[in-house]
Design an enzyme around this catalytic site. Structure first.
Site, PDB file in Angstrom:
ATOM      1  N   ASP A   1     -31.374  21.203 -42.135  1.00 31.45           N
ATOM      2  CA  ASP A   1     -31.757  22.570 -41.799  1.00 31.45           C
ATOM      3  C   ASP A   1     -32.647  22.610 -40.561  1.00 31.45           C
ATOM      4  OD1 ASP A   1     -31.882  25.295 -42.076  1.00 31.45           O
ATOM      5  OD2 ASP A   1     -33.253  25.289 -43.797  1.00 31.45           O
ATOM      6  N   GLY A   2     -32.557  23.719 -39.825  1.00 34.83           N
ATOM      7  CA  GLY A   2     -33.477  23.931 -38.705  1.00 34.83           C
ATOM      8  C   GLY A   2     -32.853  23.841 -37.327  1.00 34.83           C
TER       9      GLY A   2
ATOM     10  N   ARG B   1     -34.672  17.759 -47.610  1.00 42.37           N
ATOM     11  CA  ARG B   1     -34.380  18.978 -46.858  1.00 42.37           C
ATOM     12  C   ARG B   1     -35.322  19.048 -45.668  1.00 42.37           C
ATOM     13  NH1 ARG B   1     -32.539  24.900 -48.633  1.00 42.37           N
ATOM     14  NH2 ARG B   1     -32.347  25.761 -46.549  1.00 42.37           N
TER      15      ARG B   1
ATOM     16  N   THR C   1     -20.506  27.485 -48.519  1.00 42.19           N
ATOM     17  CA  THR C   1     -19.606  28.620 -48.747  1.00 42.19           C
ATOM     18  C   THR C   1     -20.218  29.884 -48.116  1.00 42.19           C
ATOM     19  OG1 THR C   1     -20.623  28.721 -50.951  1.00 42.19           O
ATOM     20  CG2 THR C   1     -18.399  27.876 -50.851  1.00 42.19           C
ATOM     21  N   GLU C   2     -21.555  29.964 -48.141  1.00 48.45           N
ATOM     22  CA  GLU C   2     -22.251  31.141 -47.575  1.00 48.45           C
ATOM     23  C   GLU C   2     -22.202  31.150 -46.042  1.00 48.45           C
ATOM     24  OE1 GLU C   2     -23.585  29.127 -49.980  1.00 48.45           O
ATOM     25  OE2 GLU C   2     -23.246  30.551 -51.617  1.00 48.45           O
ATOM     26  N   ASN C   3     -22.075  29.954 -45.446  1.00 53.35           N
ATOM     27  CA  ASN C   3     -22.051  29.872 -43.975  1.00 53.35           C
ATOM     28  C   ASN C   3     -20.854  30.589 -43.354  1.00 53.35           C
ATOM     29  OD1 ASN C   3     -23.517  26.529 -43.697  1.00 53.35           O
ATOM     30  ND2 ASN C   3     -24.502  28.539 -43.667  1.00 53.35           N
ATOM     31  N   TRP C   4     -19.802  30.861 -44.154  1.00 60.92           N
ATOM     32  CA  TRP C   4     -18.649  31.612 -43.615  1.00 60.92           C
ATOM     33  C   TRP C   4     -19.079  32.996 -43.158  1.00 60.92           C
ATOM     34  CZ3 TRP C   4     -14.747  28.844 -42.227  1.00 60.92           C
ATOM     35  CH2 TRP C   4     -14.308  27.761 -42.979  1.00 60.92           C
TER      36      TRP C   4
ATOM     37  N   ARG D   1     -33.611  27.140 -35.348  1.00 61.08           N
ATOM     38  CA  ARG D   1     -35.012  27.237 -34.904  1.00 61.08           C
ATOM     39  C   ARG D   1     -35.314  26.249 -33.785  1.00 61.08           C
ATOM     40  NH1 ARG D   1     -37.211  26.705 -40.717  1.00 61.08           N
ATOM     41  NH2 ARG D   1     -34.983  26.459 -41.070  1.00 61.08           N
TER      42      ARG D   1
ATOM     43  N   ARG E   1     -21.660  33.729 -41.382  1.00 57.39           N
ATOM     44  CA  ARG E   1     -22.399  33.711 -40.099  1.00 57.39           C
ATOM     45  C   ARG E   1     -21.539  34.358 -39.000  1.00 57.39           C
ATOM     46  NH1 ARG E   1     -26.466  28.618 -39.417  1.00 57.39           N
ATOM     47  NH2 ARG E   1     -27.489  28.973 -41.401  1.00 57.39           N
TER      48      ARG E   1
ATOM     49  N   ARG F   1     -36.096  24.853 -50.794  1.00 57.06           N
ATOM     50  CA  ARG F   1     -35.073  25.421 -51.690  1.00 57.06           C
ATOM     51  C   ARG F   1     -33.933  24.413 -51.799  1.00 57.06           C
ATOM     52  NH1 ARG F   1     -35.990  29.757 -48.127  1.00 57.06           N
ATOM     53  NH2 ARG F   1     -34.326  29.109 -46.718  1.00 57.06           N
TER      54      ARG F   1
HETATM   55  C1  FPP Z   1     -28.619  24.484 -40.688  1.00 55.55           C
HETATM   56  O1  FPP Z   1     -29.359  24.893 -39.598  1.00 55.55           O
HETATM   57  C2  FPP Z   1     -27.461  23.700 -40.280  1.00 55.55           C
HETATM   58  C3  FPP Z   1     -26.169  24.070 -40.505  1.00 55.55           C
HETATM   59  C4  FPP Z   1     -25.767  25.304 -41.160  1.00 55.55           C
HETATM   60  C5  FPP Z   1     -25.054  23.250 -40.071  1.00 55.55           C
HETATM   61  C6  FPP Z   1     -25.259  21.784 -40.016  1.00 55.55           C
HETATM   62  C7  FPP Z   1     -24.392  21.290 -38.963  1.00 55.55           C
HETATM   63  C8  FPP Z   1     -24.636  20.262 -38.136  1.00 55.55           C
HETATM   64  C9  FPP Z   1     -25.804  19.391 -38.289  1.00 55.55           C
HETATM   65  C10 FPP Z   1     -23.732  19.959 -37.011  1.00 55.55           C
HETATM   66  C11 FPP Z   1     -22.308  19.629 -37.335  1.00 55.55           C
HETATM   67  C12 FPP Z   1     -22.135  18.700 -38.461  1.00 55.55           C
HETATM   68  C13 FPP Z   1     -21.369  17.580 -38.477  1.00 55.55           C
HETATM   69  C14 FPP Z   1     -21.194  16.857 -39.769  1.00 55.55           C
HETATM   70  C15 FPP Z   1     -20.697  17.020 -37.303  1.00 55.55           C
HETATM   71  P1  FPP Z   1     -29.564  26.454 -39.380  1.00 55.55           P
HETATM   72  O2  FPP Z   1     -28.525  26.898 -38.423  1.00 55.55           O
HETATM   73  O3  FPP Z   1     -29.547  27.157 -40.686  1.00 55.55           O
HETATM   74  O4  FPP Z   1     -30.988  26.481 -38.741  1.00 55.55           O
HETATM   75  P2  FPP Z   1     -32.092  27.641 -38.878  1.00 55.55           P
HETATM   76  O5  FPP Z   1     -32.443  27.729 -40.342  1.00 55.55           O
HETATM   77  O6  FPP Z   1     -33.214  27.129 -38.044  1.00 55.55           O
HETATM   78  O7  FPP Z   1     -31.476  28.897 -38.356  1.00 55.55           O
END
Ligand code: FPP
Length: 246
Positions: free
Chosen positions: A21-22, A189, A67-70, A25, A72, A195
């Site tokens: 995560d992150g 995490r 599944t929730e990332n769809w 940011r 975005r 979480r």
């Molecule tokens: C969370 O950061 C990260 C993701 C949703 C995607 C993870 C993907 C990668 C590390 C790159 C591609 C993966 C592979 C296996 C090649 P966020 O976008 O939620 O960050 P934020 O919370 O700071 O907005």
């Protein structure tokens, strides 16, 4: 003694799972688009996969797309899928060389054809490898996994392939996407969030949870060692008393 030598003295977690995560940011802190964060996040993926494999970790599960990332923005989803394709293309030989078996988990039917083609090509190439298992959680949600598991077992009961009375933890394990892999020992995490976000809910029943403020693109081998060192200092009781496990 450096941290790498210290952790070598104690048993490693068999199964490490990471919520990466992150990325967003990290990019924002640099005045860049979120995509820049994901691109740099792939570098951490490469480093950490290699480090875990070098240490001899049995199983690593990375939460790459939920599944929730769809939900975005379309462009972000598209870019993440492209990054996945390019990473698979670029890293396939390295996975093979390091004896790593790629095992995607999740509702893979939802992935675009281009992604699943590339993915299953690498799965095929690496299927006989006996080193680390790399579970890539893609279009993954733990509740979705549990629903799928219940449906599969229900179907088998209906067709008299399994009896209702025989359902136990082993049967459930056999019908999860992670089939027969060891339970998660250490869940990491990054980014300071505390979480579990619908990740491996069954498999983390007794996992040690480790949260770090480091953002995923900044997460290094040293940060991994720190997490393992922290894990090794904990007392895992699995519901027993200190005296029983000591
Ligand atoms: C969370 O950061 C990260 C993701 C949703 C995607 C993870 C993907 C990668 C590390 C790159 C591609 C993966 C592979 C296996 C090649 P966020 O976008 O939620 O960050 P934020 O919370 O700071 O907005």
């Amino acid at each position: 003694m450096n941290l790498e030598e210290t952790i070598k003295k104690f048993p490693y977690p068999k199964h490490i799972a990471i919520i990466m995560d992150g990325n967003g940011r990290w990019a924002k802190n640099r005045g860049k688009l979120r995509i820049f964060g994901h691109e740099n996040g792939t570098k951490s993926v490469k480093n950490i996969v290699e480090s875990c494999s070098n240490l001899g970790i049995q199983c690593l599960t990375l939460y790459a797309f939920s599944t929730e990332n769809w939900n975005r923005p379309k462009l972000e989803v598209k870019t993440l899928m492209s990054l996945l394709i390019s990473s698979l293309k670029r890293e396939s030989d390295k996975l093979q060389k390091n004896n790593i078996r790629l095992n995607p988990i999740g509702n893979l039917n939802l992935l675009p054809l281009k992604v699943s083609k590339e993915l299953f090509q690498v799965v095929e190439t690496t299927k006989s490898n006996s080193g680390m298992v790399l579970n890539l959680a893609l279009s993954y949600g733990s509740r979705d996994e549990i629903i799928n598991c219940v449906k599969e077992i229900g179907e088998k009961i209906k067709n008299n392939l399994i009896s209702f009375e025989k359902i136990d933890e082993t049967v459930i394990n056999q019908h999860l996407y992670t089939q027969n892999l060891p339970d998660v020992d250490l869940l990491i995490r990054t980014s300071g969030e505390q979480r579990v976000s619908n990740f491996l809910l069954w498999q983390i029943a007794y996992a040690e949870l480790y949260f770090t403020k480091v953002l995923w693109p900044d997460f290094t081998e040293q940060d991994l060692y720190k997490a393992i060192d922290n894990y090794q200092k904990r007392e895992r009781r699995f519901g027993k008393t200190s005296e029983q496990v000591g």
